[in-house]
Write a protein that holds these residues in place. Structure first.
Motif, PDB file in Angstrom:
ATOM      1  N   ILE B 229       0.826  -1.210   0.000  1.00 16.30           N
ATOM      2  CA  ILE B 229       0.000   0.000   0.000  1.00 16.30           C
ATOM      3  C   ILE B 229       0.857   1.256   0.000  1.00 16.30           C
ATOM      4  O   ILE B 229       0.363   2.366  -0.141  1.00 16.30           O
ATOM      5  N   PHE B 230       2.165   1.076   0.177  1.00 16.23           N
ATOM      6  CA  PHE B 230       3.036   2.251   0.147  1.00 16.23           C
ATOM      7  C   PHE B 230       4.443   1.823  -0.229  1.00 16.23           C
ATOM      8  O   PHE B 230       4.917   0.755   0.168  1.00 16.23           O
ATOM      9  N   GLU B 231       5.112   2.648  -1.029  1.00 18.04           N
ATOM     10  CA  GLU B 231       6.516   2.425  -1.308  1.00 18.04           C
ATOM     11  C   GLU B 231       7.149   3.789  -1.521  1.00 18.04           C
ATOM     12  O   GLU B 231       6.690   4.554  -2.363  1.00 18.04           O
ATOM     13  N   GLY B 232       8.162   4.111  -0.719  1.00 14.00           N
ATOM     14  CA  GLY B 232       8.782   5.423  -0.884  1.00 14.00           C
ATOM     15  C   GLY B 232       9.745   5.708   0.235  1.00 14.00           C
ATOM     16  O   GLY B 232       9.988   4.856   1.092  1.00 14.00           O
ATOM     17  N   PRO B 233      10.306   6.919   0.250  1.00 12.78           N
ATOM     18  CA  PRO B 233      11.254   7.285   1.310  1.00 12.78           C
ATOM     19  C   PRO B 233      10.549   7.381   2.657  1.00 12.78           C
ATOM     20  O   PRO B 233       9.352   7.685   2.710  1.00 12.78           O
ATOM     21  N   PRO B 234      11.257   7.108   3.757  1.00 15.49           N
ATOM     22  CA  PRO B 234      10.632   7.078   5.086  1.00 15.49           C
ATOM     23  C   PRO B 234       9.879   8.363   5.432  1.00 15.49           C
ATOM     24  O   PRO B 234       8.828   8.293   6.056  1.00 15.49           O
ATOM     25  N   ARG B 235      10.404   9.520   4.992  1.00 15.46           N
ATOM     26  CA  ARG B 235       9.774  10.774   5.437  1.00 15.46           C
ATOM     27  C   ARG B 235       8.372  10.946   4.865  1.00 15.46           C
ATOM     28  O   ARG B 235       7.565  11.681   5.399  1.00 15.46           O
ATOM     29  N   ASP B 236       8.061  10.262   3.750  1.00 15.89           N
ATOM     30  CA  ASP B 236       6.726  10.387   3.167  1.00 15.89           C
ATOM     31  C   ASP B 236       5.676   9.544   3.876  1.00 15.89           C
ATOM     32  O   ASP B 236       4.480   9.713   3.655  1.00 15.89           O
ATOM     33  N   LEU B 237       6.169   8.605   4.715  1.00 13.36           N
ATOM     34  CA  LEU B 237       5.253   7.687   5.410  1.00 13.36           C
ATOM     35  C   LEU B 237       4.146   8.418   6.144  1.00 13.36           C
ATOM     36  O   LEU B 237       2.961   8.095   5.996  1.00 13.36           O
ATOM     37  N   VAL B 238       4.551   9.409   6.952  1.00 12.28           N
ATOM     38  CA  VAL B 238       3.587  10.057   7.843  1.00 12.28           C
ATOM     39  C   VAL B 238       2.637  10.970   7.088  1.00 12.28           C
ATOM     40  O   VAL B 238       1.654  11.445   7.640  1.00 12.28           O
ATOM     41  N   ASN B 239       2.942  11.243   5.783  1.00  9.27           N
ATOM     42  CA  ASN B 239       2.042  12.074   4.993  1.00  9.27           C
ATOM     43  C   ASN B 239       1.062  11.253   4.175  1.00  9.27           C
ATOM     44  O   ASN B 239       0.190  11.794   3.524  1.00  9.27           O
ATOM     45  N   ASP B 240       1.251   9.919   4.219  1.00  8.78           N
ATOM     46  CA  ASP B 240       0.396   9.064   3.397  1.00  8.78           C
ATOM     47  C   ASP B 240      -0.847   8.674   4.187  1.00  8.78           C
ATOM     48  O   ASP B 240      -0.753   8.021   5.227  1.00  8.78           O
ATOM     49  N   SER B 241      -2.010   9.077   3.689  1.00  8.59           N
ATOM     50  CA  SER B 241      -3.228   8.907   4.495  1.00  8.59           C
ATOM     51  C   SER B 241      -3.582   7.428   4.673  1.00  8.59           C
ATOM     52  O   SER B 241      -4.060   7.028   5.730  1.00  8.59           O
ATOM     53  N   THR B 242      -3.333   6.592   3.641  1.00  6.61           N
ATOM     54  CA  THR B 242      -3.657   5.165   3.778  1.00  6.61           C
ATOM     55  C   THR B 242      -2.816   4.531   4.880  1.00  6.61           C
ATOM     56  O   THR B 242      -3.319   3.780   5.719  1.00  6.61           O
ATOM     57  N   VAL B 243      -1.506   4.833   4.860  1.00  4.63           N
ATOM     58  CA  VAL B 243      -0.621   4.248   5.868  1.00  4.63           C
ATOM     59  C   VAL B 243      -1.044   4.689   7.264  1.00  4.63           C
ATOM     60  O   VAL B 243      -1.105   3.880   8.197  1.00  4.63           O
ATOM     61  N   VAL B 244      -1.346   5.964   7.417  1.00  7.27           N
ATOM     62  CA  VAL B 244      -1.759   6.471   8.727  1.00  7.27           C
ATOM     63  C   VAL B 244      -3.045   5.784   9.161  1.00  7.27           C
ATOM     64  O   VAL B 244      -3.196   5.377  10.306  1.00  7.27           O
ATOM     65  N   ASP B 245      -3.976   5.595   8.206  1.00  9.48           N
ATOM     66  CA  ASP B 245      -5.257   4.973   8.542  1.00  9.48           C
ATOM     67  C   ASP B 245      -5.110   3.507   8.948  1.00  9.48           C
ATOM     68  O   ASP B 245      -5.606   3.101   9.993  1.00  9.48           O
ATOM     69  N   VAL B 246      -4.457   2.701   8.100  1.00 13.12           N
ATOM     70  CA  VAL B 246      -4.500   1.254   8.364  1.00 13.12           C
ATOM     71  C   VAL B 246      -3.388   0.782   9.272  1.00 13.12           C
ATOM     72  O   VAL B 246      -3.473  -0.304   9.843  1.00 13.12           O
ATOM     73  N   TYR B 247      -2.317   1.549   9.432  1.00 12.61           N
ATOM     74  CA  TYR B 247      -1.198   0.992  10.165  1.00 12.61           C
ATOM     75  C   TYR B 247      -0.751   1.849  11.345  1.00 12.61           C
ATOM     76  O   TYR B 247      -0.814   1.425  12.487  1.00 12.61           O
ATOM     77  N   LEU B 248      -0.339   3.086  11.050  1.00 11.84           N
ATOM     78  CA  LEU B 248       0.275   3.878  12.110  1.00 11.84           C
ATOM     79  C   LEU B 248      -0.741   4.426  13.105  1.00 11.84           C
ATOM     80  O   LEU B 248      -0.528   4.398  14.304  1.00 11.84           O
ATOM     81  N   GLY B 249      -1.853   4.920  12.598  1.00 11.75           N
ATOM     82  CA  GLY B 249      -2.789   5.631  13.457  1.00 11.75           C
ATOM     83  C   GLY B 249      -2.302   7.061  13.643  1.00 11.75           C
ATOM     84  O   GLY B 249      -1.122   7.369  13.436  1.00 11.75           O
ATOM     85  N   LYS B 250      -3.197   7.940  14.071  1.00 14.40           N
ATOM     86  CA  LYS B 250      -2.875   9.377  14.183  1.00 14.40           C
ATOM     87  C   LYS B 250      -1.746   9.630  15.183  1.00 14.40           C
ATOM     88  O   LYS B 250      -0.754  10.290  14.878  1.00 14.40           O
TER      89      LYS B 250
END
Lengths: 334, 268
Positions: B229-250
């Motif tokens: 669902i995501f592939e990219g540099p680490p700093r973009d992780l927290v800006n990706d809404s899907t990743v925040v929704d399904v994995y990291l949480g707010k």
């Protein structure tokens, strides 16, 4: 003391005692029984590599022994091969048989390997015993594999002619030399890369595979190399008794040999040899009670499997570990 | 990185893995270039470890292909994939428990490098040297004679890495190398991973501990339900809404953002 150093010392002590034995004991009986002991010791030391080290539950060891014995006898009988060539050839035939059996069995697991290898041995036995067609009629009707009576008159290694009255002592030393080589070989295998591979496979098979170890390949190797010395022991047995018959397939003998490994210590370097010596003594002691001999053997096996599953050597190891732990604890509390 | 014409070291093409009706990995494709450190994250059951099983050959792919340096290794048995240059560590502390630490590493050094037709009679100086070097690189030299089963968790994890390194891998797969470790121990693993990377090994690692993942990885892959669902540099992780929704949480994504800000950019 490093383990290898200890192995060498134990081996030398055994060798010196064995070399001295015929010079010290009078009479022929003990020497010839010890010769037989050495033959069985070669078999169990090699079987232990398969059973205890490789973790392959094979019951085909006496079939491999028979392959070596029959090959030696038949090469001498039909083609007049000199025995000094026929015996190593018997070892090679045993390897070939073991590879065929191994390719068929080694993909199976535990008890299935035991069943299939036992079946192979039984089939060999039945085929030999039930064959009554005359393959040759020189000197009477003889089936290809000698049938029930077995094969005789295939030659000698020449020691009977060389030492007419003391040939059995010469055979004793030949058997001892073969045993020494077989033991040295098993020490090298157990302490070397093959031993390492099998310990790794036993501890954690998946991890071992992911570190490059192929179970099938190394099982086939240990199966094959242990067959070589077993076949040679078979060839020597043939020459020593001047006859090979289907009795080498007997279940009683198989049980006797497996008991040696279990009583001595499955998987250990010196256990099978110790077990062979002890069982020969036990067998000697039970000789008077002919019919009860098997019962005694079965009882001994059962007691060991339940009470000391790692055999005498395993039991000694536990005692030593406990003593070391106690010593360490005493030092800590000081 | 950068040279698009170069063959990637590892290339997964439409890899799927089914267990009966369950699809653990679904049509997954990605490339890893020589020298990269790539981190894989994602919730439990996302198929991360299954992906490692597929690449390392313990559980081959149901569909798709895995290429190592352009060579198809999809159907090779596990030990051949190890010889080809892929080593892995395990999530649980795998080890040969009854053997000494040095013997554990010797297994990798002796059996892991090449396909041996016949075993030799002795391990040989080359394997012994390789084992000692791998243990030295990970700071395990003083543990050499310890029995593996009695080692603390951190040492067991380092030992797995050492035995993997002793196989002289081109690619090292690490499955949750810092799971269950204290912060100080995590720092020790970070050092170890940098040392391994410094020796020229490409690394693909799975980790839930995000500060570890973002600190070491050049690139991050997030998996969910067997898919990327995501592939990219680490700093973009927290800006990706899907990743925040399904994995990291707010909450976690805010903490991660401030962690990355405090360290400047997250370079390996």
């Amino acid at each position: 003391m490093s383990p290898v150093r200890r192995d060498i010392l134990i081996g030398l002590a055994f060798l010196i005692a064995a070399i001295a034995l015929p010079l010290l004991v009078p009479g022929r009986y003990i020497v010839t029984q010890s010769t037989l002991l050495f033959v069985w010791a070669i078999v169990v030391v090699q079987w232990n590599l398969v059973l205890g080290v490789g973790g392959i539950f094979s019951l085909a060891q006496m079939a491999l022994f028979a392959a070596g014995a029959y090959a030696t006898a038949m090469l001498g009988f039909y083609w007049k091969w000199p025995m000094l060539l026929a015996i190593p050839a018997g070892g090679v035939v045993a390897i070939v048989v073991s590879l065929v059996v191994g390719l068929a069995c080694l993909r199976l697991k535990g008890p299935y390997v035991a069943l299939l290898t036992l079946a192979v041995a039984q089939v060999m036995y039945v085929l030999i015993v039930n064959d009554t067609d005359c393959f040759t009629t020189t000197g009477g009707c003889m089936p290809l594999f000698g049938g029930v009576r077995g094969i005789g008159q295939f030659g000698d290694i020449g020691l009977r002619a060389l030492f007419p009255s003391k040939w059995y002592v010469a055979h004793y030393y030949v058997a001892l030399a073969l045993l020494a080589v077989a033991i040295a070989f098993s020490v090298v295998v157990i302490r070397g890369p093959l031993g390492l591979a099998f310990r790794a496979l036993r501890d954690n098979p998946g991890y071992a595979m992911s570190r490059g170890i192929s179970r099938f390949k190394y099982q086939l190797w240990i199966f094959g190399v242990s067959a070589f010395f077993t076949g040679i022991a078979g060839g020597f047995y043939a020459v020593h008794f001047r006859v090979v018959g289907p009795s080498v397939f007997s279940f009683q003998l198989l049980l006797f040999l497996i008991a040696m490994i279990v009583v001595g210590g499955l998987g250990s370097i010196w256990g099978p040899l110790l077990g062979a010596v002890l069982l020969m003594f036990a067998d000697e002691a039970m000789k008077e009670f002919s019919d009860y001999r098997n019962i005694g053997l079965g009882l001994l096996l059962a007691v060991f499997v339940i009470a000391w599953p790692n055999g005498i050597v395993g039991w000694i190891d536990t005692l030593r570990q406990r003593r070391r732990a106690r010593k360490a604890a005493a030092e800590l509390s000081r | 990185m950068g040279n698009a014409a170069a063959t990637p070291l590892l290339s997964c093409r439409s890899v799927s893995k089914h267990f009966g009706a369950l699809t653990a990995v679904r049509d997954l494709s990605f490339d890893i270039a020589e020298g990269e450190v790539v981190g894989i994250g994602g919730p439990n059951g996302a198929g991360k470890t299954t992906l490692f099983e597929v690449i390392s050959g313990l559980n081959p792919a149901s569909a798709g292909s895995v290429l190592l340096g352009g060579q198809d290794i999809t159907r090779l048995p596990a030990e051949r994939i190890c010889h080809a240059g892929v080593a892995r560590t395990f999530q649980l502390n795998a080890g040969f428990d009854t053997m000494t630490a040095r013997e554990n590493v010797l297994v990798g050094a002796y059996f892991g490098r090449e396909n041996r037709l016949a075993p030799s009679l002795r391990l040989g100086a080359a394997a012994e040297r390789a084992a000692d070097e791998a243990m030295a690189l990970l700071g395990l030299s003083d543990r050499a004679e310890a029995i593996t089963g009695s080692l603390p968790v951190i040492d067991r994890k380092l030992l797995m890495m050492a035995s993997a390194l002793a196989t002289r891998p081109r690619l090292l797969l690490m499955d949750e190398p810092v799971g269950g470790l204290t912060d100080r121990e995590v720092d020790r693993i970070i050092e170890a991973v940098r040392a391994i990377r410094g020796s020229g090994v490409t690394i693909l690692l799975i980790e839930h501990v995000m500060r570890f993942l973002v600190q070491l990885s050049d690139r991050v892959l997030i998996m969910h339900h067997g898919e990327k669902i995501f592939e990219g540099p680490p700093r973009d992780l927290v800006n990706d809404s899907t990743v925040v929704d399904v994995y990291l949480g707010k909450g976690a994504s805010e903490r991660l953002r401030s962690f990355m800000d405090s360290r400047g950019a997250a370079h390996g």
